[in-house]
Design a protein around this motif. Structure first.
Motif, PDB file in Angstrom:
ATOM      1  N   ARG A   1      32.334 -35.821 -21.050  1.00 17.92           N
ATOM      2  CA  ARG A   1      32.393 -36.345 -22.618  1.00 17.92           C
ATOM      3  C   ARG A   1      32.986 -35.079 -23.518  1.00 17.92           C
ATOM      4  N   LYS A   2      34.002 -35.542 -24.390  1.00 17.67           N
ATOM      5  CA  LYS A   2      34.398 -34.444 -25.204  1.00 17.67           C
ATOM      6  C   LYS A   2      33.758 -33.893 -26.531  1.00 17.67           C
ATOM      7  N   TYR A   3      33.800 -32.588 -26.410  1.00 22.94           N
ATOM      8  CA  TYR A   3      32.685 -32.038 -27.827  1.00 22.94           C
ATOM      9  C   TYR A   3      33.938 -31.077 -28.387  1.00 22.94           C
ATOM     10  N   TRP A   4      33.313 -30.488 -29.685  1.00 23.91           N
ATOM     11  CA  TRP A   4      34.198 -29.438 -30.205  1.00 23.91           C
ATOM     12  C   TRP A   4      33.082 -28.203 -29.967  1.00 23.91           C
ATOM     13  N   VAL A   5      33.672 -27.167 -29.612  1.00 26.73           N
ATOM     14  CA  VAL A   5      33.017 -25.785 -29.380  1.00 26.73           C
ATOM     15  C   VAL A   5      33.695 -24.905 -30.325  1.00 26.73           C
ATOM     16  N   ARG A   6      32.490 -23.910 -30.766  1.00 22.33           N
ATOM     17  CA  ARG A   6      33.006 -22.824 -31.706  1.00 22.33           C
ATOM     18  C   ARG A   6      32.748 -21.252 -30.744  1.00 22.33           C
ATOM     19  N   HIS A   7      33.868 -20.831 -30.742  1.00 23.75           N
ATOM     20  CA  HIS A   7      33.795 -19.471 -30.080  1.00 23.75           C
ATOM     21  C   HIS A   7      34.400 -18.426 -31.154  1.00 23.75           C
ATOM     22  N   GLY A   8      33.373 -17.559 -31.496  1.00 24.00           N
ATOM     23  CA  GLY A   8      33.742 -16.525 -32.549  1.00 24.00           C
ATOM     24  C   GLY A   8      34.004 -17.341 -33.804  1.00 24.00           C
ATOM     25  N   ASN A   9      35.295 -17.394 -34.239  1.00 29.11           N
ATOM     26  CA  ASN A   9      35.743 -17.999 -35.470  1.00 29.11           C
ATOM     27  C   ASN A   9      36.669 -19.080 -35.005  1.00 29.11           C
ATOM     28  N   ARG A  10      36.803 -19.639 -33.610  1.00 31.39           N
ATOM     29  CA  ARG A  10      37.650 -20.715 -33.349  1.00 31.39           C
ATOM     30  C   ARG A  10      36.978 -21.958 -32.847  1.00 31.39           C
ATOM     31  N   TRP A  11      37.821 -22.969 -33.413  1.00 27.91           N
ATOM     32  CA  TRP A  11      37.195 -24.447 -32.700  1.00 27.91           C
ATOM     33  C   TRP A  11      38.216 -24.882 -32.048  1.00 27.91           C
ATOM     34  N   VAL A  12      37.745 -25.246 -30.679  1.00 26.01           N
ATOM     35  CA  VAL A  12      38.520 -25.850 -29.724  1.00 26.01           C
ATOM     36  C   VAL A  12      37.830 -27.168 -28.979  1.00 26.01           C
ATOM     37  N   GLN A  13      38.670 -28.025 -28.683  1.00 31.16           N
ATOM     38  CA  GLN A  13      37.962 -29.518 -27.821  1.00 31.16           C
ATOM     39  C   GLN A  13      37.343 -28.655 -26.535  1.00 31.16           C
ATOM     40  N   ALA A  14      36.467 -29.391 -26.019  1.00 35.13           N
ATOM     41  CA  ALA A  14      36.010 -28.904 -24.651  1.00 35.13           C
ATOM     42  C   ALA A  14      35.112 -30.104 -23.942  1.00 35.13           C
ATOM     43  N   ARG A  15      35.032 -30.215 -22.724  1.00 39.65           N
ATOM     44  CA  ARG A  15      34.194 -31.028 -21.952  1.00 39.65           C
ATOM     45  C   ARG A  15      33.261 -30.494 -20.846  1.00 39.65           C
ATOM     46  N   ILE A  16      32.253 -31.172 -20.697  1.00 38.87           N
ATOM     47  CA  ILE A  16      31.467 -30.521 -19.531  1.00 38.87           C
ATOM     48  C   ILE A  16      31.843 -31.306 -18.287  1.00 38.87           C
ATOM     49  N   THR A  17      32.303 -30.434 -17.151  1.00 44.72           N
ATOM     50  CA  THR A  17      32.724 -30.971 -16.155  1.00 44.72           C
ATOM     51  C   THR A  17      31.810 -31.094 -14.778  1.00 44.72           C
ATOM     52  N   ALA A  18      30.736 -30.590 -14.898  1.00 43.08           N
ATOM     53  CA  ALA A  18      29.740 -30.758 -14.190  1.00 43.08           C
ATOM     54  C   ALA A  18      28.309 -30.288 -14.667  1.00 43.08           C
ATOM     55  N   ILE A  19      27.152 -30.549 -14.233  1.00 42.80           N
ATOM     56  CA  ILE A  19      25.883 -30.044 -14.609  1.00 42.80           C
ATOM     57  C   ILE A  19      25.426 -29.722 -13.434  1.00 42.80           C
ATOM     58  N   GLU A  20      25.284 -28.534 -13.098  1.00 37.22           N
ATOM     59  CA  GLU A  20      24.706 -28.226 -11.713  1.00 37.22           C
ATOM     60  C   GLU A  20      23.248 -28.256 -11.477  1.00 37.22           C
ATOM     61  N   HIS A  21      22.779 -27.929 -12.428  1.00 38.94           N
ATOM     62  CA  HIS A  21      20.944 -28.238 -12.358  1.00 38.94           C
ATOM     63  C   HIS A  21      20.522 -28.028 -13.725  1.00 38.94           C
ATOM     64  N   LYS A  22      19.397 -28.589 -13.964  1.00 36.25           N
ATOM     65  CA  LYS A  22      18.338 -28.116 -15.016  1.00 36.25           C
ATOM     66  C   LYS A  22      17.330 -27.327 -14.739  1.00 36.25           C
ATOM     67  N   LEU A  23      16.556 -26.974 -15.796  1.00 35.89           N
ATOM     68  CA  LEU A  23      15.300 -25.944 -15.534  1.00 35.89           C
ATOM     69  C   LEU A  23      14.256 -26.902 -15.938  1.00 35.89           C
ATOM     70  N   ASP A  24      13.387 -27.010 -15.093  1.00 33.32           N
ATOM     71  CA  ASP A  24      11.980 -27.454 -15.293  1.00 33.32           C
ATOM     72  C   ASP A  24      11.220 -26.434 -15.943  1.00 33.32           C
ATOM     73  N   ILE A  25      10.912 -26.660 -17.291  1.00 37.22           N
ATOM     74  CA  ILE A  25      10.058 -25.389 -18.024  1.00 37.22           C
ATOM     75  C   ILE A  25       8.671 -25.470 -17.424  1.00 37.22           C
ATOM     76  N   HIS A  26       8.090 -26.486 -16.594  1.00 40.55           N
ATOM     77  CA  HIS A  26       6.540 -26.443 -16.192  1.00 40.55           C
ATOM     78  C   HIS A  26       6.554 -25.603 -15.044  1.00 40.55           C
ATOM     79  N   THR A  27       7.665 -25.697 -14.172  1.00 40.51           N
ATOM     80  CA  THR A  27       7.690 -25.151 -12.898  1.00 40.51           C
ATOM     81  C   THR A  27       8.548 -23.835 -12.803  1.00 40.51           C
ATOM     82  N   LEU A  28       9.449 -24.052 -13.613  1.00 40.42           N
ATOM     83  CA  LEU A  28      10.695 -23.159 -13.644  1.00 40.42           C
ATOM     84  C   LEU A  28      11.574 -23.268 -12.425  1.00 40.42           C
TER      85      LEU A  28
END
Length: 432
Positions: A350-377
């Motif tokens: 999915r496409k999103y807008w991202v801001r880096h410094g003072n610049r806005w550009v379109q971006a997308r997430i190409t992969a989710i490697e993993h997520k962090l389980d906050i209970h077990t880390l």
């Protein structure tokens, strides 16, 4: 003075007492964050007379509610919760402070992230009355863990745990020891360096500004810890990095009009005669003059806002970066830690807008490697990130950006993610 306090003071920078400390209070719902700030303001006499009169009238003879000093929205007063980040200021004889009171509810975690991004320290409150002290291994509340992890990921330099409502226990020494053990174990597993763990009673004022008079605790008060903490020091040495915020034209509108390129220096320092490079164009020039507050100065360093006049005209606009030649390589693909703050899940492709410094550009997430389980880390597989989840992702941007690791530069390594449909701030990207 205790050995703990001596060690804390020994570690502080020489400029500590001359720089205001920006800190936030974080933790779970009803842990007493607003009350703690109210207590700090009350005991340091930073409350205006009319504010105190209003609180006393509202209390109608009962003890005043110190949390109302920060919970300024009507909805907050009605519901007895903190929704928005409230900033307050106070000073002691040795230090000035800027406090951010962050909400504890999960749905307002994005506000906590906003407050943490510019803080020198985080005071994470732990309500000891909510924990099952009879368990062999105490389980911390999810928001305590989440807020601590977010503060750590956002590189808040000093993290302090304040065990609140210690006055409610029949055996406070035993309770404090058990919770301290649980906090240190969690911090060690998460790689969090803990500056101090202090017992407090925000309601009564125990160990907030004055040391606790108890045989089982000989350490510093919370205020003594805060007075000893260092502030974030921007890196003055090394390469230059300035995100251009504004381009000002100097002159009366006729003929040659030199332009001043304004921005807050994120890294390094600059002086007349330095060679610079503008990204993403790659053009180079020599700094002819450095300005600060409208006046010409010899040089300017990280943390200051500066205006640069170049020896020749370049096509520079808001969102560009001024760097030391060859020090940064713009990238269109990189990996980052993503703290997701939107109720709409983060989705691959999915496409999103991202801001880096003072610049806005379109971006997308190409992969989710993993997520962090906050209970077990532990790292868990994920195809999307739900609200308040933290994951390791791969990002692709429409245009190259001079990103750098967040651990090296909090400005060049951070991006804000915005949903293009709702315009909600959806997440925070920290470049790995």
């Amino acid at each position: 003075m205790s050995a703990v306090l001596n060690n804390l003071i020994h570690e502080q920078d020489v400029d500590t007492q001359h720089r205001a400390l920006r800190f936030l209070t974080a933790g779970s719902v009803d842990d007493g964050k607003s009350t703690l700030i109210g207590r700090l303001l009350f005991d340091s006499r930073a409350i205006l007379a009319d504010q105190l009169d209003t609180l006393e009238k509202r209390a109608a003879g009962a003890p005043i509610d110190l949390s109302l000093l920060t919970d300024g929205l009507e909805a907050e007063r009605e519901q007895g919760i903190t929704i928005d980040v409230a900033y307050r200021y106070f000073a002691t004889k040795t230090r000035k402070f800027i406090i951010a009171d962050a909400p504890g509810h999960e749905q307002y975690t994005r506000n906590m992230v906003t407050a943490a991004a510019g803080s020198d320290a985080a005071v994470v409150l732990v309500d000891i009355t909510k924990l099952k002290l009879d368990e062999a291994e105490i389980t911390l509340l999810p928001q305590t863990r989440r807020h601590s992890l977010l503060a750590h990921l956002l590189r808040v330099p000093s993290i302090v745990f304040a065990i609140n409502k210690i006055d409610a226990l029949e055996h406070p020494a035993e309770g404090y020891a058990k919770v301290s053990t649980a906090l240190r174990k969690f911090a060690q597993e998460a790689g969090i360096e803990v500056k101090a763990i202090v017992p407090v009673s925000a309601l009564r004022g125990d160990n907030v500004t004055q040391p606790l008079d108890a045989s089982w605790y000989q350490g510093p008060s919370l205020l003594q810890v805060l007075e000893s903490l260092p502030t974030v020091q921007e890196k003055v040495e090394g390469r230059l990095a300035i995100p251009v915020q504004y381009v000002a034209t100097n002159g009366d509108g006729t003929g040659h009009q030199p332009r001043t390129l304004w921005g807050r220096i994120a890294h390094g320092q600059v002086k007349a005669g330095d060679e610079i490079q503008v990204l993403p164009s790659g053009q180079k020039a020599i700094v002819a003059e450095v300005r600060k507050a409208g006046e010409t100065v010899a040089h300017s360093v990280a943390g200051e806002s500066a205006g640069l006049l170049l020896d020749r005209q370049l096509d520079v606009s808001r969102g560009d970066w001024i760097v030391t030649p060859g020090s940064a390589e713009p990238k269109q693909a990189f990996e980052a830690t993503l703290a997701w703050l939107d109720t709409e899940p983060a989705q691959v492709g999915r496409k999103y807008w991202v801001r880096h410094g003072n610049r806005w550009v379109q971006a997308r997430i190409t992969a989710i490697e993993h997520k962090l389980d906050i209970h077990t880390l532990a790292e868990a597989q994920a195809h999307e990130l739900a609200v308040n989840e933290i994951g390791h992702v791969k990002i692709e941007t429409q245009q190259p950006l001079p990103v750098e690791p967040y651990t090296e530069n909090r400005v060049g390594g951070a991006l804000i993610v915005v949903d293009p449909t709702s315009n909600r701030t959806s997440g925070a990207l920290l470049v790995r």
